[in-house]
Write a protein that holds these residues in place. Structure first.
Motif, PDB file in Angstrom:
ATOM      1  N   GLN A 298       0.832  -1.201   0.000  1.00 45.27           N
ATOM      2  CA  GLN A 298       0.000   0.000   0.000  1.00 45.27           C
ATOM      3  C   GLN A 298       0.868   1.253   0.000  1.00 45.27           C
ATOM      4  O   GLN A 298       2.005   1.236   0.473  1.00 45.27           O
ATOM      5  CB  GLN A 298      -0.877   0.051   1.243  1.00 45.27           C
ATOM      6  CG  GLN A 298      -1.840  -1.097   1.381  1.00 45.27           C
ATOM      7  CD  GLN A 298      -2.667  -0.931   2.631  1.00 45.27           C
ATOM      8  OE1 GLN A 298      -3.436   0.009   2.743  1.00 45.27           O
ATOM      9  NE2 GLN A 298      -2.502  -1.847   3.563  1.00 45.27           N
TER      10      GLN A 298
ATOM     11  N   ILE B 160     -10.833   8.560  -3.364  1.00 43.77           N
ATOM     12  CA  ILE B 160      -9.978   7.509  -2.814  1.00 43.77           C
ATOM     13  C   ILE B 160     -10.605   6.137  -3.048  1.00 43.77           C
ATOM     14  O   ILE B 160      -9.907   5.182  -3.414  1.00 43.77           O
ATOM     15  CB  ILE B 160      -9.692   7.766  -1.319  1.00 43.77           C
ATOM     16  CG1 ILE B 160      -8.794   8.997  -1.186  1.00 43.77           C
ATOM     17  CG2 ILE B 160      -9.050   6.554  -0.650  1.00 43.77           C
ATOM     18  CD1 ILE B 160      -8.657   9.528   0.208  1.00 43.77           C
ATOM     19  N   GLN B 161     -11.898   6.011  -2.886  1.00 43.77           N
ATOM     20  CA  GLN B 161     -12.569   4.742  -3.140  1.00 43.77           C
ATOM     21  C   GLN B 161     -12.493   4.356  -4.612  1.00 43.77           C
ATOM     22  O   GLN B 161     -12.392   3.167  -4.937  1.00 43.77           O
ATOM     23  CB  GLN B 161     -14.018   4.800  -2.675  1.00 43.77           C
ATOM     24  CG  GLN B 161     -14.146   4.778  -1.168  1.00 43.77           C
ATOM     25  CD  GLN B 161     -15.582   4.926  -0.683  1.00 43.77           C
ATOM     26  OE1 GLN B 161     -16.427   5.515  -1.341  1.00 43.77           O
ATOM     27  NE2 GLN B 161     -15.833   4.396   0.508  1.00 43.77           N
TER      28      GLN B 161
ATOM     29  N   HIS C  54      -9.998   4.733  -6.367  1.00 41.59           N
ATOM     30  CA  HIS C  54      -8.658   4.158  -6.489  1.00 41.59           C
ATOM     31  C   HIS C  54      -8.507   2.914  -5.609  1.00 41.59           C
ATOM     32  O   HIS C  54      -7.401   2.507  -5.287  1.00 41.59           O
ATOM     33  CB  HIS C  54      -7.603   5.204  -6.121  1.00 41.59           C
ATOM     34  CG  HIS C  54      -7.468   6.287  -7.127  1.00 41.59           C
ATOM     35  ND1 HIS C  54      -8.284   7.395  -7.135  1.00 41.59           N
ATOM     36  CD2 HIS C  54      -6.628   6.422  -8.180  1.00 41.59           C
ATOM     37  CE1 HIS C  54      -7.940   8.167  -8.145  1.00 41.59           C
ATOM     38  NE2 HIS C  54      -6.943   7.601  -8.796  1.00 41.59           N
ATOM     39  N   HIS C  55      -9.641   2.348  -5.183  1.00 40.54           N
ATOM     40  CA  HIS C  55      -9.678   1.144  -4.349  1.00 40.54           C
ATOM     41  C   HIS C  55      -8.983   1.355  -3.004  1.00 40.54           C
ATOM     42  O   HIS C  55      -8.393   0.432  -2.449  1.00 40.54           O
ATOM     43  CB  HIS C  55      -9.082  -0.063  -5.083  1.00 40.54           C
ATOM     44  CG  HIS C  55      -9.700  -0.285  -6.419  1.00 40.54           C
ATOM     45  ND1 HIS C  55     -10.958  -0.814  -6.563  1.00 40.54           N
ATOM     46  CD2 HIS C  55      -9.250  -0.008  -7.662  1.00 40.54           C
ATOM     47  CE1 HIS C  55     -11.258  -0.856  -7.855  1.00 40.54           C
ATOM     48  NE2 HIS C  55     -10.250  -0.379  -8.534  1.00 40.54           N
ATOM     49  N   GLY C  56      -9.078   2.577  -2.497  1.00 42.76           N
ATOM     50  CA  GLY C  56      -8.428   2.909  -1.234  1.00 42.76           C
ATOM     51  C   GLY C  56      -9.418   3.217  -0.127  1.00 42.76           C
ATOM     52  O   GLY C  56     -10.640   3.128  -0.310  1.00 42.76           O
TER      53      GLY C  56
ATOM     54  N   MET D 208      -4.746   8.088   4.182  1.00 38.32           N
ATOM     55  CA  MET D 208      -5.341   7.441   3.025  1.00 38.32           C
ATOM     56  C   MET D 208      -4.458   6.264   2.639  1.00 38.32           C
ATOM     57  O   MET D 208      -3.244   6.415   2.530  1.00 38.32           O
ATOM     58  CB  MET D 208      -5.419   8.403   1.827  1.00 38.32           C
ATOM     59  CG  MET D 208      -6.318   9.603   2.045  1.00 38.32           C
ATOM     60  SD  MET D 208      -5.594  10.953   2.985  1.00 38.32           S
ATOM     61  CE  MET D 208      -4.176  11.425   2.081  1.00 38.32           C
ATOM     62  N   ARG D 209      -5.083   5.122   2.417  1.00 40.20           N
ATOM     63  CA  ARG D 209      -4.348   3.921   1.987  1.00 40.20           C
ATOM     64  C   ARG D 209      -4.848   3.531   0.605  1.00 40.20           C
ATOM     65  O   ARG D 209      -6.040   3.304   0.408  1.00 40.20           O
ATOM     66  CB  ARG D 209      -4.564   2.785   2.975  1.00 40.20           C
ATOM     67  CG  ARG D 209      -4.010   3.077   4.351  1.00 40.20           C
ATOM     68  CD  ARG D 209      -4.145   1.886   5.312  1.00 40.20           C
ATOM     69  NE  ARG D 209      -5.439   1.233   5.345  1.00 40.20           N
ATOM     70  CZ  ARG D 209      -6.483   1.643   6.070  1.00 40.20           C
ATOM     71  NH1 ARG D 209      -6.390   2.725   6.820  1.00 40.20           N
ATOM     72  NH2 ARG D 209      -7.613   0.968   6.059  1.00 40.20           N
ATOM     73  N   ILE D 210      -3.899   3.454  -0.325  1.00 41.59           N
ATOM     74  CA  ILE D 210      -4.233   3.067  -1.690  1.00 41.59           C
ATOM     75  C   ILE D 210      -3.386   1.852  -2.048  1.00 41.59           C
ATOM     76  O   ILE D 210      -2.176   1.851  -1.800  1.00 41.59           O
ATOM     77  CB  ILE D 210      -3.978   4.233  -2.668  1.00 41.59           C
ATOM     78  CG1 ILE D 210      -4.891   5.405  -2.308  1.00 41.59           C
ATOM     79  CG2 ILE D 210      -4.198   3.795  -4.107  1.00 41.59           C
ATOM     80  CD1 ILE D 210      -4.674   6.645  -3.127  1.00 41.59           C
ATOM     81  N   PRO D 211      -4.001   0.800  -2.617  1.00 46.06           N
ATOM     82  CA  PRO D 211      -3.229  -0.392  -2.980  1.00 46.06           C
ATOM     83  C   PRO D 211      -2.116  -0.051  -3.968  1.00 46.06           C
ATOM     84  O   PRO D 211      -2.294   0.772  -4.859  1.00 46.06           O
ATOM     85  CB  PRO D 211      -4.251  -1.318  -3.634  1.00 46.06           C
ATOM     86  CG  PRO D 211      -5.579  -0.779  -3.283  1.00 46.06           C
ATOM     87  CD  PRO D 211      -5.409   0.673  -2.972  1.00 46.06           C
TER      88      PRO D 211
END
Length: 138
Positions: free
Chosen positions: A58, A103-104, A106-108, A124-127
């Motif tokens: 991530q 963010i969602q 970007h699948h985060g 924010m966490r993004i794969p």
């Protein structure tokens, strides 16, 4: 460019500069613009810091301030449309909702931690999907 109030430092923390991010630049700017813009409204002294790092698979981005903080009772709904942490500050209450949606896309995920009177951190966490840069593919 962001303008902070006098007595507030805007700090870009040392981040992993070897990390190359290929994404929609405008959307990434929109995320930071919303979060740093909000922080400037609620921080009268101290600092606002932001940065990113790679952890496992991530990319974790953060914006942290030493501002007024968000009351605990407002935290569960802070990403809802038209929700405002402080009714005395100008705004529509859409920025955090839009940020969450981007963010969602970007699948985060986005999280918030806050202590009234001490400040707030948005994470924010993004794969991370590793794609070698063109020069690495040769």
């Amino acid at each position: 460019r962001f303008r902070c109030q006098s007595g507030v430092d805007l700090i870009f923390e040392q981040s992993d500069r070897s990390l190359y991010i290929s994404t929609d630049r405008n959307r990434l700017f929109q995320i930071f613009s919303n979060l740093i813009g909000n922080a400037t409204k609620f921080t009268q002294k101290g600092h606002i810091s932001f940065g990113y790092k790679k952890v496992d698979n991530q990319i974790i981005f953060h914006v942290t301030d030493t501002g007024t903080g968000i009351p605990a009772e407002k935290l569960p709904k802070i990403f809802d449309r038209f929700m405002m942490a402080n009714d005395n500050v100008a705004g529509t209450g859409l920025g955090l909702s839009i940020t969450k949606n981007v963010i969602q896309m970007h699948h985060g995920v986005i999280d918030v931690e806050s202590t009234p009177g001490e400040g707030t951190t948005f994470s924010m966490r993004i794969p991370l999907n590793y794609v070698p840069r063109q020069e690495e593919r040769l």
